[in-house]
Design an enzyme around this catalytic site. Sequence first.
Site, PDB file in Angstrom:
ATOM      1  N   ASP A 115      -9.223  10.026  87.609  1.00  0.00           N
ATOM      2  CA  ASP A 115     -10.402   9.692  88.542  1.00  0.00           C
ATOM      3  C   ASP A 115     -11.710  10.312  88.177  1.00  0.00           C
ATOM      4  O   ASP A 115     -12.285  10.794  88.905  1.00  0.00           O
ATOM      5  CB  ASP A 115      -9.992   9.799  90.032  1.00  0.00           C
ATOM      6  CG  ASP A 115      -8.780   9.194  90.424  1.00  0.00           C
ATOM      7  OD1 ASP A 115      -7.962   8.593  89.692  1.00  0.00           O
ATOM      8  OD2 ASP A 115      -8.364   9.477  91.740  1.00  0.00           O
TER       9      ASP A 115
ATOM     10  N   HIS B  61     -10.650   1.393  95.718  1.00  0.00           N
ATOM     11  CA  HIS B  61     -10.366   1.155  97.284  1.00  0.00           C
ATOM     12  C   HIS B  61     -10.942  -0.282  97.616  1.00  0.00           C
ATOM     13  O   HIS B  61     -12.148  -0.566  97.167  1.00  0.00           O
ATOM     14  CB  HIS B  61     -10.743   2.181  98.116  1.00  0.00           C
ATOM     15  CG  HIS B  61     -10.119   3.448  97.592  1.00  0.00           C
ATOM     16  ND1 HIS B  61      -8.818   3.786  97.834  1.00  0.00           N
ATOM     17  CD2 HIS B  61     -10.752   4.737  97.440  1.00  0.00           C
ATOM     18  CE1 HIS B  61      -8.638   4.836  97.561  1.00  0.00           C
ATOM     19  NE2 HIS B  61      -9.703   5.729  97.494  1.00  0.00           N
TER      20      HIS B  61
ATOM     21  N   HIS C 172     -15.656   5.607  99.329  1.00  0.00           N
ATOM     22  CA  HIS C 172     -16.009   5.973  97.961  1.00  0.00           C
ATOM     23  C   HIS C 172     -15.302   5.151  97.029  1.00  0.00           C
ATOM     24  O   HIS C 172     -14.124   4.554  97.432  1.00  0.00           O
ATOM     25  CB  HIS C 172     -15.450   7.480  97.677  1.00  0.00           C
ATOM     26  CG  HIS C 172     -14.196   7.647  98.211  1.00  0.00           C
ATOM     27  ND1 HIS C 172     -13.441   7.976  99.286  1.00  0.00           N
ATOM     28  CD2 HIS C 172     -12.877   7.704  97.232  1.00  0.00           C
ATOM     29  CE1 HIS C 172     -12.265   8.165  99.085  1.00  0.00           C
ATOM     30  NE2 HIS C 172     -11.791   8.044  97.961  1.00  0.00           N
TER      31      HIS C 172
ATOM     32  N   LYS D  19      -5.609   2.557  91.248  1.00  0.00           N
ATOM     33  CA  LYS D  19      -4.736   2.973  92.477  1.00  0.00           C
ATOM     34  C   LYS D  19      -5.451   3.258  93.637  1.00  0.00           C
ATOM     35  O   LYS D  19      -6.724   3.121  93.614  1.00  0.00           O
ATOM     36  CB  LYS D  19      -4.100   4.394  92.088  1.00  0.00           C
ATOM     37  CG  LYS D  19      -5.020   5.198  91.810  1.00  0.00           C
ATOM     38  CD  LYS D  19      -4.454   6.717  91.343  1.00  0.00           C
ATOM     39  CE  LYS D  19      -5.616   7.709  91.296  1.00  0.00           C
ATOM     40  NZ  LYS D  19      -6.202   7.759  92.756  1.00  0.00           N
TER      41      LYS D  19
ATOM     42  N   CYS E 202      -5.886  13.827  93.838  1.00  0.00           N
ATOM     43  CA  CYS E 202      -5.289  13.152  93.076  1.00  0.00           C
ATOM     44  C   CYS E 202      -4.667  13.833  91.667  1.00  0.00           C
ATOM     45  O   CYS E 202      -3.490  13.299  91.222  1.00  0.00           O
ATOM     46  CB  CYS E 202      -6.124  11.831  92.520  1.00  0.00           C
ATOM     47  SG  CYS E 202      -6.344  10.926  94.065  1.00  0.00           S
TER      48      CYS E 202
HETATM   49  C1  VGL Z   1      -9.363  11.651  95.715  1.00  0.00           C
HETATM   50  C2  VGL Z   1     -10.097  11.953  97.851  1.00  0.00           C
HETATM   51  C3  VGL Z   1      -9.930  10.814  98.189  1.00  0.00           C
HETATM   52  C4  VGL Z   1      -8.862  12.153  94.387  1.00  0.00           C
HETATM   53  C5  VGL Z   1      -9.293  10.424  95.931  1.00  0.00           C
HETATM   54  O1  VGL Z   1      -9.221  11.303  93.468  1.00  0.00           O
HETATM   55  O2  VGL Z   1      -8.582  13.242  94.086  1.00  0.00           O
HETATM   56  N1  VGL Z   1      -9.503  12.410  96.478  1.00  0.00           N
HETATM   57  N2  VGL Z   1      -9.615   9.963  97.173  1.00  0.00           N
HETATM   58 ZN    ZN Z   2      -9.845   7.772  97.550  1.00  0.00          ZN
END
Ligand code: VGL
Ligand code: ZN
Length: 182
Positions: A8, A48, A61, A86, A127
């Site tokens: 991510d 998302h 986000h 994901k 994540c």
């Molecule tokens: C994540 C919060 C919400 C991450 C993803 O990638 O760690 N954190 N969505």
């Molecule tokens: Zn997220």
Amino acid sequence: MKALLIVDLQNDFCPGGALGTPEGDIVVPVINKLIDKFSLVIASRDIHPEDTVHFEKWPPHCVKGTKGAEFHPDLNTDKISSKLEKGTGNRDDGYSAFEATNANLEYLLRKNEVTELYVAGLTTEYCVKETAIDAVEKGFKTIVVTDAVEGVRQNPGDEQKAMEVMKQKGVEFTTSKEIEKE
Ligand code: VGL
Ligand code: ZN
């Protein structure tokens, strides 16, 4: 076989992003250097839909198709052979890269005879943590590169707590310096 999994490293998790980590972008040059040390490099992205239960916990986000969902512009994506998505459903968080919906990460690793999975990216408490724990539970030797991950730091101490939980689950830790020596 060793693989590097970049979790991510997207605009929305970097400073100024919709769910920015205070210092997320400092890992970009560290990871760009790390990439040279691996023959297999995989990256995940949080992708998302506009409406998801996930946004009851978090500001919106990494919505599919937006700039925030793209990789950080300075990340060297040339060697990334698989790009996992994901969090694509609307009923769960999808924190772990093993929950990717466009590819099967476990299958991909086994097919490439990966025995050691090095994990870098964002965010340490969510994540990165969930991905690393899943990897251990699936039987991979899993090593988090501590200077190549950054936390979202909602509360003081969250990052340390996440590191402790990972350690208890059997995740190992190293630094990019150690990897460079190899
Ligand atoms: C994540 C919060 C919400 C991450 C993803 O990638 O760690 N954190 N969505
Ligand atoms: Zn997220």
